[in-house]
Design an enzyme around this catalytic site. Structure first.
Site, PDB file in Angstrom:
ATOM      1  CD1 TRP A  17      -2.218   2.020   1.858  1.00  0.00           C
ATOM      2  CD2 TRP A  17      -3.246   0.652   0.412  1.00  0.00           C
ATOM      3  NE1 TRP A  17      -3.437   2.576   1.534  1.00  0.00           N
ATOM      4  CE2 TRP A  17      -4.083   1.757   0.655  1.00  0.00           C
ATOM      5  CE3 TRP A  17      -3.679  -0.353  -0.477  1.00  0.00           C
ATOM      6  CZ2 TRP A  17      -5.324   1.902   0.041  1.00  0.00           C
ATOM      7  CZ3 TRP A  17      -4.921  -0.200  -1.084  1.00  0.00           C
ATOM      8  CH2 TRP A  17      -5.731   0.914  -0.824  1.00  0.00           C
ATOM      9  CG  HIS A  47      -1.939  -4.195   7.316  1.00  0.00           C
ATOM     10  ND1 HIS A  47      -3.215  -4.700   7.463  1.00  0.00           N
ATOM     11  CD2 HIS A  47      -1.610  -3.639   8.505  1.00  0.00           C
ATOM     12  CE1 HIS A  47      -3.644  -4.439   8.690  1.00  0.00           C
ATOM     13  NE2 HIS A  47      -2.691  -3.791   9.342  1.00  0.00           N
ATOM     14  CG  HIS A  51      -2.097  -8.519   5.304  1.00  0.00           C
ATOM     15  ND1 HIS A  51      -2.022  -8.212   3.956  1.00  0.00           N
ATOM     16  CD2 HIS A  51      -2.996  -7.640   5.829  1.00  0.00           C
ATOM     17  CE1 HIS A  51      -2.823  -7.198   3.702  1.00  0.00           C
ATOM     18  NE2 HIS A  51      -3.439  -6.827   4.813  1.00  0.00           N
ATOM     19  CG  ASP A  53      -6.924  -5.927   7.219  1.00  0.00           C
ATOM     20  OD1 ASP A  53      -5.705  -6.049   7.017  1.00  0.00           O
ATOM     21  OD2 ASP A  53      -7.692  -5.316   6.442  1.00  0.00           O
ATOM     22  CG  HIS A  57      -6.270  -2.412   9.721  1.00  0.00           C
ATOM     23  ND1 HIS A  57      -5.137  -1.647   9.531  1.00  0.00           N
ATOM     24  CD2 HIS A  57      -6.782  -2.615   8.467  1.00  0.00           C
ATOM     25  CE1 HIS A  57      -4.983  -1.389   8.240  1.00  0.00           C
ATOM     26  NE2 HIS A  57      -5.969  -1.966   7.567  1.00  0.00           N
ATOM     27  CG  HIS A 164     -11.104  -2.609   5.586  1.00  0.00           C
ATOM     28  ND1 HIS A 164     -10.920  -2.190   4.295  1.00  0.00           N
ATOM     29  CD2 HIS A 164     -10.077  -3.458   5.856  1.00  0.00           C
ATOM     30  CE1 HIS A 164      -9.815  -2.762   3.806  1.00  0.00           C
ATOM     31  NE2 HIS A 164      -9.291  -3.523   4.730  1.00  0.00           N
ATOM     32  CD  GLU A 176      -6.963  -6.523   3.304  1.00  0.00           C
ATOM     33  OE1 GLU A 176      -7.923  -5.767   3.129  1.00  0.00           O
ATOM     34  OE2 GLU A 176      -5.948  -6.202   3.960  1.00  0.00           O
TER      35      GLU A 176
HETATM   36 ZN   LIG Z   1      -4.666  -5.200   5.647  1.00  0.00          ZN
END
Ligand SMILES: [Zn+2]
Length: 212
Positions: A17, A47, A51, A53, A57, A164, A176
């Site tokens: 990200w 992340h 991984h 969440d 998070h 989310h 993810e």
């Molecule tokens: Zn994540």
């Protein structure tokens, strides 16, 4: 029994990200340099790659990753394959996918998997992910886990991490960055274990599917 490894390799090659660090593995003691053993240091975002969440998070009072029950992370899962024409996972697309009604862990294979065939894995904002309706559809079905084959379950154009939050409110843990290439649609046993990191908002996992 056949075991499918559905985890991405945790390397600098991974898309991350924007703003998050790339995983780095560096040798800090080396036999070649006269040491008795090879030892490395791993620096990795929570992340990165394949991984999960944790609720932390998204909110300060959310559970950290070590508090997610193991019986959420191990158990029956359904892999659904969406047609390549699906560019956003909608409730309609899920409805049309023939997902069995008793599914509690759902892994969604999309056109994203083509990205893993490219030599360049740099971050692409054009990935397939869930819209609000799809999150509602999953939330309404009493699922505990949902996985997708790119680094976010939510489209890059979505704001406020709405998908989310909807999943979190329904008690659904997102996984993810799956690699579902070569996995046929159907029922498997999922084992998806994060590092035991007290207080962490997420963690890389080694995820496998077992075909019995
Ligand atoms: Zn994540």
């Amino acid at each position: 029994m056949k075991i499918y490894d559905i985890s991405l390799p945790l390397t600098e090659r991974l898309p991350v990200w924007p703003g998050e660090p790339k995983p780095q593995l560096s040798r800090i003691s080396s036999i070649e340099d006269g040491a008795d053993a090879n030892v490395s240091e791993l620096r990795v975002g929570t992340h990165a790659g394949t991984h999960l969440d944790a609720p932390l998070h998204l909110r300060m009072d959310g559970q950290p990753v070590d508090a997610i029950p193991l019986d959420t992370l191990i158990g029956d899962a359904w892999v659904c394959r969406l047609p390549g024409s699906v560019t956003t996972v909608t409730a309609e697309a899920l409805e049309a996918a023939g997902i069995p009604g008793d599914t509690t862990r759902l892994l969604i294979a999309t056109a994203n998997e083509q990205l893993w065939n490219q030599p360049d894995w740099s971050y692409s904002e054009d990935y397939v992910a869930l819209n609000d309706d799809a999150a509602r559809w999953i939330a309404a079905r009493g699922m505990v886990l949902v996985g997708i084959d790119y680094i976010s379950i939510e489209t890059s154009s979505s704001s406020g991490m709405r998908v989310h939050h909807m999943l979190d409110e329904a008690g659904v843990v997102p996984v993810e960055g799956l690699d579902l290439r070569g996995v046929a649609e159907g029922r498997y046993r999922l084992v998806c274990l994060p590092l035991k990191l007290p207080g962490a908002d997420g963690a890389p996992v080694r995820a496998v599917l077992i075909e019995e």
